[in-house]
Design an enzyme around this catalytic site. Structure first.
Site, short mmCIF file in Angstrom:
data_model
loop_
_atom_site.label_atom_id
_atom_site.label_comp_id
_atom_site.label_asym_id
_atom_site.label_seq_id
_atom_site.Cartn_x
_atom_site.Cartn_y
_atom_site.Cartn_z
N CYS A 206 -4.55 26.19 133.90
CA CYS A 206 -5.27 25.49 134.97
C CYS A 206 -5.76 26.50 136.00
O CYS A 206 -5.02 27.40 136.42
CB CYS A 206 -4.36 24.45 135.61
N CYS A 209 -3.57 25.97 139.22
CA CYS A 209 -2.12 26.17 139.15
C CYS A 209 -1.82 26.93 137.87
O CYS A 209 -2.72 27.39 137.18
CB CYS A 209 -1.36 24.84 139.22
N CYS A 226 -5.71 20.93 134.97
CA CYS A 226 -4.63 20.12 134.40
C CYS A 226 -4.87 18.65 134.67
O CYS A 226 -5.47 18.26 135.67
CB CYS A 226 -3.28 20.55 134.96
N HIS A 239 -5.24 18.07 138.86
CA HIS A 239 -6.35 18.86 139.39
C HIS A 239 -7.69 18.51 138.73
O HIS A 239 -8.75 18.70 139.35
CB HIS A 239 -6.05 20.36 139.21
N CYS A 340 -6.32 8.70 108.41
CA CYS A 340 -6.30 9.49 107.17
C CYS A 340 -4.96 9.41 106.48
O CYS A 340 -4.87 9.56 105.25
CB CYS A 340 -6.68 10.93 107.46
N HIS A 812 -4.55 16.11 110.29
CA HIS A 812 -5.35 15.42 109.29
C HIS A 812 -4.63 15.46 107.94
O HIS A 812 -3.93 16.43 107.63
CB HIS A 812 -6.73 16.09 109.17
#
Length: 852
Positions: A206, A209, A226, A239, A340, A812
């Site tokens: 971030c 931070c 973040c 944030h 899937c 997947h």
């Protein structure tokens, strides 16, 4: 909604009075859909026909069920309903203009059918046109719409309401992908700043931070910030939201979720997860090629792994020109948004002849005897899915002329190949907290869920799930007294541990780990991945070795003692399903996957794992029950976290594991496992543990199972405790009912009644039938025991399911099957001949017994 906008123009075939008189006899059967009605106007209840199909779709004006041309007569004969709304979407070639290009004219500016639109709709050559008309059976009399003035008002209102009704899947699955993910209104006009920002492949944090997880990339200015509580509940300082409030930049993508198939996008302005149809372009603006991305945990990804070793590349056989396969048995399945796992399992299931015979072979009988609402019948939906996969009706190769046209024009006419298992998924996942969501799931857990449903919905005299069932003999020995106990349990999967300590390339692994840490610290590209190579023989050896029993209570010592347990096959199944236990938990309880390569054999012989029973010289542990301590204060009972961990590693939800250990009195993972199997179909199975008093909590779980309205229903967790001591289920229930569900008195009752009555209580039989959905209880109801197909322990590999990604929560699934002497890859809708089947990277393997 303007009716004239809904229907295309058409000539009235009869005078207004004649039309009204024609419909008078049927007016009592025509209903207007209400808010609670489910309208199936996009898919046939018995097939995968839709308004896109050649024959269109007939929607009953009374039940609102949809039927394809082959099945409409069946519904008419069974119900006597005569009036249907016939829906058809036509694909027409545009009329070319004088300059050679298509005229920009559209005969139908509004597509009123709630169908997915191919990207070819806006091409220069084709356009869609929707058509609706009333059809009256049995004479197939057609009334073109709109005949607004000519039709009775009730009929017109009913048609309008039917056409404007929302998808039934949105009502059944409020958390499903269809309702959650709508295209953002900002996607098309999103402004991206030309500020030169380029996002590195890893090492994100971030910008306000030091957080390195739950990070979001703002698609307007490239800020990495973040999150907080929104979207997935992950922790953060909010944030990303603050940045939106400061700048007004509306869209952000979660780092670590970007794959070639899309990404998780959130709209701060719309306050919900959204789709970004232009996500590839928006990411490319910041130097991110989404075709090279793959989901990883905590926002970290191995972007610099060479394609030849990347799990995603190898398993999907990317970079290799694969030949598409068409025809019966080569039909793809659409991914409905992290479905899937379902696609892979069902492709494997319907490659087995016993399932083909049970459902597709019995299809006419199943369909003819289906209930009035076939969308809610398990056998009907299984037969429908099996026929869709095996008939070849939805897997047709392009005609030769179309192939030439593709090459010449470098474009193609839309093909409706493959099936969408939307109705199937909505039904089998109904009420399940995990499978009814749009989140990724564990294929192994879904396989067991499916087997439970097959067990509960018999079709014919032979149950197709019998081919997977086998008996496991568990030998438990008290290390101090050396006495033993033998018990049998039913299972459907052989779970093999990953013997990491047996890796044959340990030196390379150590060197790679050092280089990886150095690269991360210096924020350099990661080194080429080194995958642990594990011999299959080592995994098989680990399976057969004794394991410690947590909190073992020795009846010989009348106290807790050290105990060891070994497992052997009391019978060998017709089809052996082998799961490689790649998934585990980290210290932070985040599921993780062991990225290993195991040399799985094409031919497997496990004859040496055959159970032998009580051996000469062995002395059995006495049949004495442990004391049951029920605290007055439920909060005073600590939960054995080691048992919780063992259960969670099997793929069960964490909260369910905690409840299982709590309700079984911390008697170990084995007893708690029985509780899980007995309660896994309950709606609150994965909900957090909430207890106000022990008696209240203990009875709440039993109430869900005892939905048959029986008085004095014994709590299932008490039944499980008695069963785990080696007693039969019917005896446990009889003892608890005789002692008003007092556990200690029930045990005394059992020992004072060594020969229980032979005749069973009819109410007890009813309850046992309801509870027989439990696939792995130690002792099944009835003296005959479970149906097994024992035989030699020699097998041949015919299929495997592989998982890409770092945990069951993401990634997947792909299925490889051996058909007609060759390997075929089933990657959702894409079905191709496999060139390099990655048998060493599989997660679940399917073996067939070799006849002796």
């Amino acid at each position: 909604m303007q009716r004239a906008a809904l229907f295309r123009g058409g000539d009235a075939q009869m005078a207004a009075g004649d039309l009204g008189e024609l419909l008078v006899p049927y007016m009592p059967t025509i209903r207007v859909p209400k808010s609670g009605d489910r309208v199936f106007k996009t898919e046939c209840a018995f097939s995968y026909d839709s308004p896109d199909s050649e024959g269109g779709l007939y929607v009953c004006m009374n039940t609102f069920l949809g039927f394809g041309r082959e099945h409409i007569e069946r519904h008419y004969r069974k119900t006597g309903q005569c009036v249907y709304l016939h829906l058809k979407r036509h694909l027409r070639q545009k009329v070319p203009g004088a300059s050679g290009g298509a005229l920009p004219k559209r005969r139908n500016a509004k597509l009123f059918l709630d169908l997915e639109i191919s990207s070819d709709l806006n091409s220069d050559d084709f356009e869609y046109e929707d058509e609706a008309k009333l059809v009256i059976f049995p004479d197939h009399y057609e009334i073109s719409l709109p005949n607004i003035e000519e039709l009775p008002a009730l009929v017109t209102i009913a048609c309008d309401a039917l056409l404007s009704a929302k998808s039934p899947y949105r009502k059944q699955e409020p958390d499903s992908w269809e309702e959650e993910l709508q295209a953002s209104k900002h996607a098309k006009t999103l402004v991206q700043l030309d500020n030169g920002v380029r996002i590195p492949p890893s090492g994100w944090k971030c910008s306000r931070c030091d957080l390195r997880e739950n990070l979001w990339l703002n698609l307007s200015d490239g800020s990495v910030l973040c999150g907080k509580w929104f979207f997935d509940g992950s922790g953060g300082n909010g944030h990303a939201v603050e940045h939106y409030r400061d700048t007004g930049y509306p869209l952000a993508v979660k780092l670590g979720t970007i794959t070639p198939d899309g990404a998780d996008v959130y709209s701060f302005d719309e306050e919900e997860p959204v789709l970004d149809p232009h996500i590839a372009k928006h990411l490319a603006h910041f130097g991110i090629d989404m075709l090279q991305m793959q989901v990883t945990e905590n926002g970290l990804r191995d972007n610099d792994i060479k394609p030849r070793v990347s799990e995603w590349e190898v398993i999907q056989e990317a970079g290799v020109k694969l030949k598409p396969m068409y025809g019966p048995g080569y039909t793809g399945m659409k991914n409905l948004g992290n479905s899937c796992y379902l696609n892979a399992v069902m492709q494997a299931i319907f490659s087995i002849p016993e399932f083909q015979r049970a459902y597709v072979g019995n299809l006419p009988r199943i369909f003819d005897y289906s209930p009035l609402d076939p969308t809610q019948d398990f056998n009907t939906q299984m037969a429908k899915l099996g026929h869709g996969l095996l008939s070849g009706q939805y897997s047709k190769p392009p005609m030769k002329s179309e192939l030439i046209e593709q090459v010449m024009k470098e474009e193609h006419k839309p093909q409706h190949n493959g099936i969408s298992p939307r109705m199937f998924k909505a039904f089998i996942s109904k009420g399940h907290p995990e499978f009814s969501s749009n989140r990724q799931q564990d294929a192994q857990e879904f396989f067991l869920h499916l087997i439970n449903l097959v067990e509960r919905n018999p079709v014919g005299s032979e149950n197709p799930s019998d081919v997977f069932r086998f008996l496991v003999e568990e030998r438990t020995q008290c290390c101090q007294s050396r006495k033993v106990r033998y018990t049998d349990r039913v299972d459907y999967i052989m779970q093999l541990p990953v013997a990491m300590e047996a890796a044959t390339n340990k030196d390379e692994l150590i060197a790679y780990e050092l280089k990886r840490r150095e690269a991360e610290a210096a924020r350099r590209p990661l080194p080429e991945l080194v995958r642990a190579k594990i011999p299959f023989s080592a995994c098989l050896q680990a399976f057969s070795e004794p394991s410690n029993v947590e909190d073992f209570w020795s009846s010989a010592l009348q106290a807790k003692s050290a105990g060891v347990k070994t497992s052997r096959f009391a019978s060998f199944p017709e089809y052996l399903v082998v799961q490689i236990k790649k998934f585990t938990f980290g210290l932070d309880w985040i599921p993780k996957k062991l990225d290993v390569s195991i040399d799985m054999p094409d031919f497997l012989d496990i004859t040496h794992l055959r159970a032998r029973g009580l051996q000469p010289g062995e002395e059995e542990l006495p049949d004495i029950a442990p004391p049951i301590v029920i605290p007055d204060d439920p909060k005073a009972l600590d939960i054995d976290e080691s048992s919780v961990m063992q259960l969670a590693e099997m793929g069960f939800p964490l909260e369910a594991c905690r409840k299982a250990v709590y309700y079984t009195g911390n008697l170990g993972a084995e007893v708690a496992f029985n509780w899980i199997i007995a309660h896994m179909e309950e709606p609150d199975f994965a909900e957090p543990l909430v207890i106000s008093a022990f008696g209240e909590g203990a009875s709440s779980g039993a109430a869900a199972l005892g939905a048959v309205g029986l008085d004095n229903q014994p709590p299932e967790e008490m039944v499980a405790i008695i069963i785990s001591m080696g007693f039969q289920r019917n005896l446990a229930i009889q003892a608890l009912k005789a002692t008003n569900n007092n556990l200690e008195r029930a045990l005394e009752w059992i020992f004072s009644h060594p020969d229980p009555e032979e005749e069973s209580d009819p109410a007890l039989d009813t309850m046992d039938m309801e509870n027989n959905a439990n696939a792995n209880i130690l002792a099944e109801t009835g003296s005959e025991g479970p149906r097994i197909k024992d035989g030699p322990g020699r097998y041949e590999l015919f299929g495997f399911i592989s998982h890409m990604g770092t945990s069951t929560m993401s990634g997947h699934y792909v299925c490889h099957l051996r058909k007609e002497g060759r390997w075929v890859i089933y990657n959702d809708l894409r079905v191709c001949a496999s060139e390099r089947p990655p048998k060493d990277l599989g997660y679940i393997y399917f073996y067939h017994r070799i006849p002796s």
